[in-house]
Design a protein around this motif. Structure first.
Motif, PDB file in Angstrom:
ATOM      1  N   LYS A 116      17.986  26.771  32.731  1.00  0.00           N
ATOM      2  CA  LYS A 116      16.674  27.412  32.557  1.00  0.00           C
ATOM      3  C   LYS A 116      15.643  26.539  31.861  1.00  0.00           C
ATOM      4  O   LYS A 116      14.446  26.649  32.151  1.00  0.00           O
ATOM      5  CB  LYS A 116      16.828  28.752  31.838  1.00  0.00           C
ATOM      6  CG  LYS A 116      17.273  28.671  30.395  1.00  0.00           C
ATOM      7  CD  LYS A 116      17.352  30.068  29.789  1.00  0.00           C
ATOM      8  CE  LYS A 116      17.737  29.993  28.329  1.00  0.00           C
ATOM      9  NZ  LYS A 116      17.771  31.305  27.705  1.00  0.00           N
ATOM     10  N   VAL A 145      17.460  20.399  39.580  1.00  0.00           N
ATOM     11  CA  VAL A 145      17.094  21.048  38.327  1.00  0.00           C
ATOM     12  C   VAL A 145      18.225  21.981  37.903  1.00  0.00           C
ATOM     13  O   VAL A 145      18.543  22.945  38.602  1.00  0.00           O
ATOM     14  CB  VAL A 145      15.769  21.814  38.495  1.00  0.00           C
ATOM     15  CG1 VAL A 145      15.324  22.408  37.179  1.00  0.00           C
ATOM     16  CG2 VAL A 145      14.683  20.900  39.053  1.00  0.00           C
ATOM     17  N   GLN A 205      14.424  24.163  34.462  1.00  0.00           N
ATOM     18  CA  GLN A 205      13.684  24.919  35.459  1.00  0.00           C
ATOM     19  C   GLN A 205      12.301  25.311  34.935  1.00  0.00           C
ATOM     20  O   GLN A 205      11.311  25.245  35.661  1.00  0.00           O
ATOM     21  CB  GLN A 205      14.491  26.143  35.901  1.00  0.00           C
ATOM     22  CG  GLN A 205      15.664  25.725  36.764  1.00  0.00           C
ATOM     23  CD  GLN A 205      16.799  26.722  36.835  1.00  0.00           C
ATOM     24  OE1 GLN A 205      16.778  27.764  36.193  1.00  0.00           O
ATOM     25  NE2 GLN A 205      17.817  26.399  37.618  1.00  0.00           N
ATOM     26  N   PRO A 252      16.686  23.854  42.640  1.00  0.00           N
ATOM     27  CA  PRO A 252      17.219  24.510  41.448  1.00  0.00           C
ATOM     28  C   PRO A 252      18.675  24.901  41.697  1.00  0.00           C
ATOM     29  O   PRO A 252      18.993  25.498  42.724  1.00  0.00           O
ATOM     30  CB  PRO A 252      16.322  25.743  41.282  1.00  0.00           C
ATOM     31  CG  PRO A 252      15.808  26.036  42.655  1.00  0.00           C
ATOM     32  CD  PRO A 252      15.795  24.728  43.411  1.00  0.00           C
TER      33      PRO A 252
END
Length: 196
Positions: A126, A123, A129, A157
């Motif tokens: 933002k 990921v 995410q 992430p």
């Protein structure tokens, strides 16, 4: 719906074309056999022009982090690349604009449902995410990436591999020291398992 039909529909999508300065040109990489998913933001100008995902400095760094040669990275049977917005959103005051909001509701759940073999979702950024790890929306990037073991080995992430993040990478040497080697090792294990 068959995966090939879905891919064709997404590739021809024009739902937000009137909002795109350079018009619609969806850029993604998709095959139901893929075992790794890269969930990114949206194509940049260079990617819009070439039509090849991560065909830029960000992609070079990302491939280094993943430990993948271009031939494996661009093999859709191994790696799916689904940005939150499939088209270049245009230029903003401090970089590219955010991914268009129409894209994810129109296509994302169908595409993800057609990827039954994903072992690891990477990921980036933002917007990705917020979609893939919605309970972490409030976390600053550094805290989220530092907590990577909480989501491992299913989701990872990462900071965006853009050269714009060079300062972040310099301030956070633990990332390339601790996270990147584990990531590359896991990618190799996933793809090795596929080849066996």
């Amino acid at each position: 719906m068959m995966a090939s039909t879905l891919l064709k529909q997404v590739s021809q999508c024009v739902i937000c074309e009137s909002e795109l300065a350079l018009g619609a040109r969806p850029v993604l990489q998709f095959n139901p056999s893929a075992r790794i998913l890269i969930a990114g933001q949206a194509p940049g100008l260079k990617v819009h022009q070439s039509g090849i995902p991560f065909d830029d400095a960000s992609g070079k760094r990302l491939r280094e982090w993943l430990g993948l040669k271009p031939c494996d990275f661009y093999d859709a049977t191994k790696v799916a690349i689904l940005p939150m917005g499939f088209c270049y959103p245009g230029k903003g005051k401090s970089g590219d604009l955010a991914p268009r909001k129409e894209c994810a509701p129109a296509w994302r759940s169908q595409l993800l449902a057609a990827l039954p073999n994903i072992k690891l979702t990477i990921v980036l950024g933002k917007y990705a995410q917020a979609y893939h790890l919605p309970h972490t929306k409030h976390l600053p990037l550094t805290e989220l990436v530092k907590s990577w073991r909480e989501y491992w080995p299913d989701v990872l992430p990462l900071p965006h591999p853009s050269p714009r993040n060079n300062i972040w990478l310099t301030k956070n040497p633990w990332f390339e020291r601790d996270v990147v080697p584990q990531l590359a090792q896991t990618i190799q294990a996933i793809l090795q398992c596929e080849d066996d």
